[in-house]
Structures are given as structure tokens and as C-alpha cells.
Design a protein around this motif. Structure first.
Motif, PDB file in Angstrom:
ATOM      1  N   GLY A   1       5.712  -0.865  11.361  1.00  0.00           N
ATOM      2  CA  GLY A   1       7.016  -1.253  10.575  1.00  0.00           C
ATOM      3  C   GLY A   1       7.060  -0.914   9.206  1.00  0.00           C
ATOM      4  O   GLY A   1       7.941  -1.424   8.332  1.00  0.00           O
ATOM      5  N   ALA A   2       6.364   0.126   8.817  1.00  0.00           N
ATOM      6  CA  ALA A   2       6.319   0.737   7.427  1.00  0.00           C
ATOM      7  C   ALA A   2       7.607   1.361   6.975  1.00  0.00           C
ATOM      8  O   ALA A   2       8.159   2.191   7.794  1.00  0.00           O
TER       9      ALA A   2
ATOM     10  N   LEU B   1       0.969  -1.049  -0.008  1.00  0.00           N
ATOM     11  CA  LEU B   1      -0.034   0.001   0.178  1.00  0.00           C
ATOM     12  C   LEU B   1       0.861   1.154  -0.116  1.00  0.00           C
ATOM     13  O   LEU B   1       1.549   1.606   0.921  1.00  0.00           O
ATOM     14  N   VAL B   2       1.270   1.785  -1.187  1.00  0.00           N
ATOM     15  CA  VAL B   2       1.611   3.150  -1.209  1.00  0.00           C
ATOM     16  C   VAL B   2       1.294   4.416  -0.877  1.00  0.00           C
ATOM     17  O   VAL B   2       0.093   4.516  -1.280  1.00  0.00           O
TER      18      VAL B   2
ATOM     19  N   GLU C   1       0.994   7.420  11.524  1.00  0.00           N
ATOM     20  CA  GLU C   1      -0.307   7.397  12.466  1.00  0.00           C
ATOM     21  C   GLU C   1      -1.565   7.259  11.625  1.00  0.00           C
ATOM     22  O   GLU C   1      -2.572   6.885  12.139  1.00  0.00           O
ATOM     23  N   GLU C   2      -1.768   8.110  10.485  1.00  0.00           N
ATOM     24  CA  GLU C   2      -2.854   8.310  10.092  1.00  0.00           C
ATOM     25  C   GLU C   2      -3.549   7.022   9.426  1.00  0.00           C
ATOM     26  O   GLU C   2      -4.599   6.499   9.355  1.00  0.00           O
ATOM     27  N   ILE C   3      -2.349   6.251   8.871  1.00  0.00           N
ATOM     28  CA  ILE C   3      -2.746   4.891   8.048  1.00  0.00           C
ATOM     29  C   ILE C   3      -3.426   4.222   9.230  1.00  0.00           C
ATOM     30  O   ILE C   3      -4.380   3.191   9.106  1.00  0.00           O
TER      31      ILE C   3
ATOM     32  N   GLU D   1      -2.906  -9.795   2.376  1.00  0.00           N
ATOM     33  CA  GLU D   1      -1.882  -9.334   3.418  1.00  0.00           C
ATOM     34  C   GLU D   1      -1.697  -7.769   2.763  1.00  0.00           C
ATOM     35  O   GLU D   1      -0.925  -7.955   1.901  1.00  0.00           O
ATOM     36  N   VAL D   2      -1.652  -6.711   3.549  1.00  0.00           N
ATOM     37  CA  VAL D   2      -1.178  -5.245   3.231  1.00  0.00           C
ATOM     38  C   VAL D   2      -0.092  -4.765   3.854  1.00  0.00           C
ATOM     39  O   VAL D   2      -0.088  -4.924   5.231  1.00  0.00           O
ATOM     40  N   ILE D   3       0.887  -4.458   3.006  1.00  0.00           N
ATOM     41  CA  ILE D   3       2.141  -4.002   3.501  1.00  0.00           C
ATOM     42  C   ILE D   3       2.156  -2.459   3.343  1.00  0.00           C
ATOM     43  O   ILE D   3       2.267  -2.094   2.397  1.00  0.00           O
ATOM     44  N   PRO D   4       2.029  -1.664   4.422  1.00  0.00           N
ATOM     45  CA  PRO D   4       2.239   0.059   4.066  1.00  0.00           C
ATOM     46  C   PRO D   4       3.593   0.351   3.913  1.00  0.00           C
ATOM     47  O   PRO D   4       4.593  -0.161   4.392  1.00  0.00           O
ATOM     48  N   VAL D   5       3.627   1.145   2.848  1.00  0.00           N
ATOM     49  CA  VAL D   5       4.824   1.979   2.340  1.00  0.00           C
ATOM     50  C   VAL D   5       4.667   3.351   2.296  1.00  0.00           C
ATOM     51  O   VAL D   5       3.568   3.812   1.433  1.00  0.00           O
TER      52      VAL D   5
END
Ligand code: GTP
Length: 598
Positions: free
Chosen positions: A159-160, A102-103, A147-149, A127-131
Motif C-alpha cells: 500500500g506504499a 519511512l521515506v 519489493e526491496e522493502i 507502526e511504520v508506513i513506507p513512502v
């Protein structure tokens, strides 16, 4: 291939947050992209996509990756289209993955399509990995956005990784996270063959090219396959992967992603979302949720010169080969003659098709105002689908009209909440929710008629929020509404191509506004032009354009020759897209005047 070494993932993002740039950087880092390819973003194939910076067709790239511990992995990056018009295609591409990056642009934060895409990913159990992207920019605030995410999406962002897709900073860490955090595919080699079609397109040499993801079983060249929904069988004549160019392979097994050709002649032979199986041992559990894409918005396309009808038809046929969501059929307009009624997924889709017709096929077009599809029950009890306003029966023959509603989600900073509410109320919206999510971010949800957000809604939203609003919508249902037809008469003659369907309460206001907009967009002629808006026989608005001399250069007093030439050129240019109605010349922009008449 050992499924434990496969990772299938997508990149999801709000428009312009850096999805394509990150994809490029990943290809470059893993050695798949050479300097020569780098010039253009590899994943955005079409010229048009590059110019607009929007990805229209999904595509898949196989990426060999050696992890820091020396283990070899195969990553399949499945690209998704980035716009709400194409959300079904996005959903199918995501269904082919186990996870998604998730960019989020760290200078912006969570936007409407960030959230819409996350929902699609979660619906597909990913599974979603924020970037956090764009770390190179001084205005980046990765902590705030993380924080917003967490607050808005409810996703652990501790861990983003903070990256710059532009410079390549920390992109290697993202690759490691893909391997460590995304689950490998589960499928079984022995179960009946089952694969999901997540994209297909027409290639003039190969016929239809199908991109698919295998769930169970394996596939070889020469195998016979069956398309689940149509029960039609084909023989695989070509089997391969894109890495990044096409490469033939002998066999693909569970969890793998590839393409095949099988002498299919049209996109309907391999619809996106459908399941492929094999005739000798077919699966009885197809991939769930298959739906045919249905056009939601219709508009008339007419050649500027009636003689170009056949050329336009040939162009539309070619376009349709590559765009299953686009439909067309012949229609005749009293005003415009022979043309086509065309179906699209949404407004952006119309723009894309129009541009492609003009650019690739050099077609010169008149496009009429877009319309949604209305459900009408007439007094004989017949149910009609009306996609052309001029076809709406007379009021005394109508029993019920139903119009499509969308669920609209608008994200704005606190200061603009009032402006958005006022706009949605004006457009017959029903407020559902106002959610103060995160720091200075409000999510406003409305149920609102689709037709109301088609015309000037986006422009008004943009200007009333200084460009800060982002939005997403999906069609939810049809509801009864008091809709009537508003006609336009030019010098007393009704022009069917100008008719629109409006809510009874708004009809007089729309009539006045449309007549005024038409007055402004129809150039003055040698004689008086009277523009009237009418509901049935009742005239609700009237404007007139006084006659004037045609020689527009007369105004220049012969002085400034360049100005004179410019004016003449402008006039010539304008001619290209004019249609004569009786003896009145009407330019293309007049047919779309309704888009600005709110
Ligand atoms: P769509 O294809 O329209 O959905 O957009 P996208 O999300 O793929 O965005 P894209 O990769 O096209 O990037 C949008 C803009 O942001 C481009 O002008 C990029 O050059 C720029 N951009 C992307 N990543 C970065 C970054 O890390 N830093 C900076 N400074 N600019 C970036």
C-alpha cells in the motif's frame, strides 16, 4: 484534547532520501508554511544544517489537519537527526511517537541507515508506513524498491504511496495514511504525570527549552515538575507548542507534544531521554532505557595563537550550552601548549563542532587526530581510561589494553562484496554475516575495532565501491588487544600531539605511512627536517625533507605576476594555521595526517 484525534509521528530515512523535503511539503499542504518560510527548509534550523543538508537537532511541529471526511486532527511531526553519530537522540525522538513514515528514495532503494532507522522504530514499537519518494525522476523504480522493502525489511509495502516530495505529488495521500494507519496515543489523564524529554537546548533568553511528549496526566503553566533522574524540582514558567513558530498554551494533556521553560540553567537539568513527573504525585515507572550520552571519540583543540586560549575557552563553554554530548577539559601538550581535550559522539560531530567554532566564534584552531577511549589496567592493578594517545603508559607498565569494537553494517551491490570484505579484513574486522538481501543488494556485517574505521576507512570504502556503499555502526563492547603507542619525532624531538595508539602488528606499517604523509604535509624549510616514527626507543621509519629557499616565488622566474601573487597568498593563508615546533613550522593538515595514513 481527545487523544483519538492525535497522531504523533516521525519521518525516518537514509541521508538525502528526502526527509526534510517531505516534512516541508506536509507543512505547506496543511497551510503551516507560507511562501516566505518556504525559502529555507523549516525543520533544519541552524545555518550550518542548511549548508550541510543534515538535521542536527530534533524539533517538533504541531500540524492541524482536516481529513477528507471533515474530521479535525492534530498531527505532531517530530523531526529526528539523520546521522549515526546521533542515534540515541533519534531513538528518543522515536520513543515520543506512535508511528513513523519511512521515506525511501525510489531511485536508490533501501540503504544502511534506512534499515538502522527501521530497527530503532521497531524497537520503540512504532507502526511504520513506507513512502516511496522522488517519483518525479525518470530513474525512479517504485515497484522494484517496494519489493526491496518487503524483502530486506520485511515490511508490507503493497500500500506504499509513491510521492514526489519535491513537486508535492500524492503527499495528501500520505497525510490520510497517517490518520488511518497510525494508532492514537494511549495515555490516561488521571494517572500520575509522566512525560518524556526528547530534546532540549539552551536559549539565551529563556534558559533551557525542553521538548517533551506527555504519556499520562496533564501540565499547566505554574505547575511544579520533577526531573526523574536528578530528583530536582522546577516551576514551569512557559508552556507552548511549535506550530510552526512558538505559541503559548494553557494546558497540555495525554499524548500531546510541547515545549516548556522552567528556569533551567544548563542542559544537564533536562537530559534527553529523561522522564518528567510532578513532585506531589510522582510516577514510579519512568520512561525506560534512559542513558546519559557519552562521548566516544576525543581530540585535542588548540588555539593557533596561544594568546587566543581564553577566547577559545569562552567559545567552547557557549557551544556546550547547546550540545550536551560535547565535553571539554583543559589539557597541556608539550608541542602545542595550552588547549583542550574534547569529547565527541563521532567523527561527524567533530567536524560540526570544528566548523561552528570557526564560523560562529571565529576561532582559529589546531585539531589533533581523533582517538577512541581505551581501557587500560596497569601493573599496579589500576583501571585507567585513556582518551589521549600520549597518555598511554609505557609497555612495561601495562597489563591489559582493551579497545572499543563496533558492529558495522555495510550495504553494497553484489559487484563490490569482494572489495568490502578485503577492506574489513585489512582493518582487523571479524566477519559475522553476509546476507544477499533483495535484488543486487548485499548486507555485510562485521565486528571491527572502532579505531580502525576512524581513519581512512570511509574514504577507502567509498573509492573501492564507486560510492555505492552505505554503512551504519554502533559500539558494542570492549575487547583485549595488543595496542602500543607510536611516537613521531621531528628533528629528534618527540611531538606528543602526533602520537597515536596502534595495534602492534600494524605499527611498523603505520609508522612508515605516517612519516611519509608528514613529510608531504610539512613544507620544506630553510634547514633539513627529519621525521621519524618510533615505538619506544626503536625507530621504525625515517623520512627527511631537504632544505630549500623560502622564497617560493623564485621558481616563477619573475614571469607570471598573477601566479606569483597567488603563491604568496597561498603561503599567507597557510601561515594562519601553522604551529612552530622548535624551529619547524607545522601546518594544521599535518596533525590530521594520520587520518590518511592507513
Ligand atoms: P538529511 O537531512 O541529510 O537526512 O537529508 P533528507 O533525507 O532530509 O533529504 P532532503 O530532504 O534534504 O533531500 C535531499 C535531496 O533530494 C535534496 O536535494 C532534495 O531537493 C532532493 N529531493 C527530495 N525529495 C525529492 C523528490 O521528490 N524529487 C526530487 N527530484 N528530488 C528530491
Amino acid at each position: 484534547m481527545d487523544t483519538a484525534k492525535i497522531r504523533n509521528f516521525s519521518i525516518i530515512a537514509h541521508i538525502d532520501h528526502g526527509k526534510s523535503t517531505l516534512a516541508d511539503r506536509i507543512l505547506e499542504l496543511t497551510g503551516l508554511l507560507t511562501d516566505r518560510d518556504k525559502k529555507e527548509q523549516y525543520l533544519d534550523r541552524m545555518e550550518l544544517e542548511q549548508e550541510r543538508g543534515i538535521t542536527i537537532k530534533a524539533q517538533a511541529v504541531r500540524i492541524p489537519y482536516t481529513a477528507p471526511d471533515g474530521q479535525e486532527y492534530t498531527l505532531n511531526l517530530i523531526d529526528t537527526p539523520g546521522h549515526v553519530d546521533f542515534s540515541y537522540e533519534v531513538s528518543r525522538s522515536l520513543a515520543a511517537c506512535e508511528g513513523a513514515l519511512l521515506v525511501v528514495d525510489a531511485t536508490q532503494g533501501v540503504e544502511a541507515q534506512t534499515l538502522a532507522n527501521v530497527y530503532l522504530a521497531l524497537d520503540n514499537d512504532l507502526e511504520v508506513i513506507p513512502v516511496l519518494n522522488k517519483a518525479d525522476l525518470p530513474s525512479a523504480e517504485p515497484e522494484r524498491v517496494a519489493e526491496e522493502i518487503e524483502e530486506v525489511i520485511g515490511l508490507d509495502a503493497s500500500g506504499a504511496v509513491t510521492v514526489s516530495a519535491k513537486t508535492g505529488l500524492n503527499v495528501d495521500q500520505v497525510l490520510q495514511q497517517i490518520v488511518e494507519q497510525l494508532p492514537p496515543p494511549k495515555g490516561s489523564a488521571d494517572a500520575p504525570f509522566k512525560a518524556l524529554i526528547f530534546d532540549s537546548w539552551y536559549d539565551s533568553y529563556q534558559g533551557v527549552v525542553v521538548l517533551f511528549r506527555i504519556i499520562d496526566g496533564s501540565l499547566k503553566k505554574g505547575d511544579r515538575i520533577r526531573i526523574f533522574s536528578t530528583k530536582r524540582d522546577f516551576e514551569v514558567t512557559k508552556l507552548g507548542v511549535f506550530s510552526p513558530g512558538p505559541k503559548d498554551v494553557k494546558e497540555l494533556g495525554p499524548g500531546e507534544v510541547g515545549f516548556l521553560c522552567a528556569s533551567m540553567k544548563e542542559l544537564g537539568d533536562a537530559p534527553v531521554g529523561d522522564t518528567i513527573t510532578k513532585p506531589e504525585n510522582p510516577t514510579d515507572t519512568p520512561y525506560p532505557g534512559f542513558q546519559k550520552v557519552k562521548p566516544m571519540v576525543f581530540a585535542g583543540l588548540y588555539p593557533v595563537e596561544p594568546a587566543e586560549y581564553e577566547t577559545l575557552k569562552a567559545a567552547l563553554e557557549k557551544l556546550q550550552l547547546n550540545d550536551a554530548a560535547f565535553t571539554f577539559e583543559p589539557e597541556t601538550s608539550q608541542a602545542l601548549g595550552f588547549g583542550f581535550r574534547c569529547g565527541f559522539l563521532g567523527l561527524l560531530h567533530i567536524e560540526i563542532i570544528q566548523e561552528r567554532l570557526e564560523r560562529e566564534f571565529e576561532a582559529r584552531l589546531i585539531t589533533t587526530a581523533p582517538s577512541v577511549v581505551y581501557q587500560v589496567r596497569n601493573t599496579d592493578g589500576e583501571e585507567l581510561l585513556i582518551d589521549n594517545p600520549s597518555k598511554l603508559p609505557d609497555p612495561q607498565e601495562i597489563e591489559v589494553v582493551r579497545e572499543p569494537y563496533v558492529r558495522l553494517e555495510v550495504h553494497v551491490p553484489n559487484d563490490f562484496v569482494g572489495a568490502v570484505l578485503a577492506l574489513c579484513e585489512e582493518k582487523r574486522g571479524i566477519q559475522k554475516n553476509i546476507n544477499y538481501a533483495g535484488i543486487n543488494r548485499v548486507i555485510i556485517t562485521y565486528e571491527i575495532p572502532f579505531a580502525e574505521i576512524m581513519y581512512d576507512f570511509f574514504d577507502k570504502l567509498k573509492s573501492s565501491t564507486k560510492g555505492y556503499a552505505s554503512l551504519d555502526y554502533e559500539v558494542i563492547d570492549y575487547r583485549e588487544a595488543d595496542m602500543i603507542k607510536l611516537d613521531i619525532l621531528i628533528n629528534g624531538d618527540p611531538v606528543d600531539a602526533f602520537s597515536i595508539i596502534v595495534h602492534r602488528e600494524n605499527a611498523p606499517r603505520m609508522g612508515r605511512s605516517l612519516a611519509l604523509k608528514l613529510k608531504r604535509s610539512i613544507p620544506r624549510q630553510m634547514f633539513e627536517v627529519v621525521i621519524q616514527a618510533a615505538i619506544g626507543r626503536k625507530i621504525v621509519a625515517k623520512e627527511r625533507n631537504a632544505p630549500f629557499r623560502k622564497d617560493v616565488t623564485a621558481k616563477c622566474y619573475g614571469g607570471d605576476i598573477t601566479r606569483k601573487r597567488k603563491l604568496l597568498e597561498k603561503q599567507k593563508e597557510g601561515k594562519k594555521r601553522m604551529r612552530r615546533m622548535g624551529n619547524v613550522e607545522i601546518p594544521q593538515e599535518a596533525f590530521l595526517a594520520v587520518l590518511k595514513a592507513g
